[in-house]
Design an enzyme around this catalytic site. Structure first.
Site, PDB file in Angstrom:
ATOM      1  N   HIS A 150       0.850  -1.201   0.000  1.00 24.61           N
ATOM      2  CA  HIS A 150       0.000   0.000   0.000  1.00 24.61           C
ATOM      3  C   HIS A 150       0.882   1.247   0.000  1.00 24.61           C
ATOM      4  CE1 HIS A 150       0.720  -0.836   4.260  1.00 24.61           C
ATOM      5  NE2 HIS A 150       0.270   0.349   4.601  1.00 24.61           N
ATOM      6  N   HIS A 171       1.306   3.913   1.929  1.00 23.60           N
ATOM      7  CA  HIS A 171       1.820   4.634   3.093  1.00 23.60           C
ATOM      8  C   HIS A 171       3.351   4.716   3.049  1.00 23.60           C
ATOM      9  CE1 HIS A 171      -2.040   3.898   5.659  1.00 23.60           C
ATOM     10  NE2 HIS A 171      -2.167   4.904   4.812  1.00 23.60           N
ATOM     11  N   ASP A 176       5.759   4.490   5.079  1.00 27.32           N
ATOM     12  CA  ASP A 176       6.615   3.517   5.754  1.00 27.32           C
ATOM     13  C   ASP A 176       6.638   2.157   5.050  1.00 27.32           C
ATOM     14  OD1 ASP A 176       3.918   3.273   6.580  1.00 27.32           O
ATOM     15  OD2 ASP A 176       4.475   2.241   8.418  1.00 27.32           O
ATOM     16  N   HIS A 177       5.934   2.060   3.922  1.00 22.83           N
ATOM     17  CA  HIS A 177       5.971   0.848   3.105  1.00 22.83           C
ATOM     18  C   HIS A 177       6.481   1.131   1.687  1.00 22.83           C
ATOM     19  CE1 HIS A 177       3.631  -1.721   5.945  1.00 22.83           C
ATOM     20  NE2 HIS A 177       3.283  -0.528   6.369  1.00 22.83           N
ATOM     21  N   HIS A 182      -7.562  -1.028   5.234  1.00 24.19           N
ATOM     22  CA  HIS A 182      -6.526  -0.180   5.826  1.00 24.19           C
ATOM     23  C   HIS A 182      -6.256   0.992   4.893  1.00 24.19           C
ATOM     24  CE1 HIS A 182      -3.064   0.844   8.269  1.00 24.19           C
ATOM     25  NE2 HIS A 182      -2.317   0.886   7.168  1.00 24.19           N
ATOM     26  N   ASP A 192      -0.413  -4.361   5.992  1.00 23.88           N
ATOM     27  CA  ASP A 192      -1.124  -3.905   7.182  1.00 23.88           C
ATOM     28  C   ASP A 192      -2.562  -4.397   7.200  1.00 23.88           C
ATOM     29  OD1 ASP A 192       1.226  -2.677   7.782  1.00 23.88           O
ATOM     30  OD2 ASP A 192       0.432  -0.627   7.844  1.00 23.88           O
ATOM     31  N   HIS A 235       4.398  -5.049  10.201  1.00 31.42           N
ATOM     32  CA  HIS A 235       4.881  -4.407  11.434  1.00 31.42           C
ATOM     33  C   HIS A 235       5.123  -5.436  12.526  1.00 31.42           C
ATOM     34  CE1 HIS A 235       4.154  -0.125  10.388  1.00 31.42           C
ATOM     35  NE2 HIS A 235       3.190  -0.622   9.631  1.00 31.42           N
TER      36      HIS A 235
END
Length: 282
Positions: A54, A56, A58-59, A110, A134, A173
């Site tokens: 996805h 975001h 942090d990915h 998400h 996530d 995570h």
């Protein structure tokens, strides 16, 4: 098929999946380019593609840099917001990277464009792997930022539950201890939760990852996969599975430790990328 688990940022995982016969590899959620490139050099492999679950940061934050450094690199995902995207994939689509086969599983909730990746090699004795981003965590599930409880219920009880039970779950995570503490609150008599929590605490103390789990294990201790269990329904005060899931997510959101509000100067520094060198060291 060899999976390298790479810890980055505060609690994220990115993965390098290596086809051992050719030394070709694909990365999942390439958030920190410098760290990924270090692993690629150490393993002496050629990175052929990035699979992004996805959009975001942090990915997906490393996609553009890696695409610049490695001309011809393919970047797969289901959301136009994913940086450097070259191939937009759809639910059920299958990809091949040498002997590594990938099935794309659309799991919106998400984010509206979240995609999980199911990987296997034909005629291999090894269990297949699910890179769940996530959507599904060890002992938990992702927050419903851009979707609904109905969507997450479909993701967990239909899309992912249909996979082989020995499938290894590699999530986005490291939040297993916190998830299982919540699971224990939901089902205080569940021995599987108690055992997994004790194991996860030990792993945490030794600074070791708790991934992968397996789908079969998750159905024993993950409350979000146990919405038809009497104890879980009793905790939520609901019986309809979707309403149980909705109530669980609400309780889990409130179960989080409150975080201090970051000061404006720190947020500005983050936006300007001043923390980049420190993030990449992890």
């Amino acid at each position: 098929m060899k999976v390298k688990v790479i810890s980055v940022l505060e609690d994220n995982y990115m993965y390098l999946v290596i086809e051992e016969s050719t030394r070709h590899a694909v990365a999942v959620d390439a958030a920190v380019p410098k760290r990924l490139l270090e692993i690629i050099r150490k393993e002496d492999v050629v990175l052929k593609a990035i699979l992004t679950t996805h959009h975001h940061w942090d990915h997906a934050r490393g996609n553009e840099e890696l695409a610049q450094l490695l001309p011809g690199l393919q970047v797969f995902g289901a959301d136009e917001r994913i940086g450097a995207l070259t191939h937009r994939v759809s639910h059920g689509q299958e990809l091949s990277f040498g002997t590594i086969r990938v099935r794309c599983l659309f799991t919106p909730c998400h984010t509206s464009g979240h995609m999980c990746y199911f990987m296997w090699e034909d005629d291999s004795p090894d269990a297949p792997a699910l890179f769940s981003g996530d959507t599904l965590f060890v002992g938990g599930c992702g927050q419903f930022f851009e979707g609904t409880a109905e969507q997450m219920h479909t993701n967990l009880t239909q899309t992912l539950a249909a996979l082989p039970k020995d499938t290894k779950v590699f999530c986005g995570h490291e939040c297993t201890v916190r998830n299982l503490k919540f699971a224990l609150k939901v089902e205080p008599e569940n021995e599987a939760v108690k055992e997994k929590l004790a194991w996860a605490k030990q792993r945490d103390d030794e600074d070791l990852p708790t991934v992968p789990s397996t789908l079969q294990e998750e159905f024993l201790y993950n409350p979000f996969l146990r919405v038809t269990e009497e104890a879980v329904q009793r905790f939520t005060g609901r019986t309809d599975p979707v309403e149980v899931l909705r109530a669980l997510r609400s309780h889990r959101d409130n179960f989080k430790k409150p975080k201090e509000r970051p000061n404006p100067q720190a947020m500005l520094a983050f936006d300007w990328g001043l923390f980049g060198p420190f993030l990449e060291k992890k």
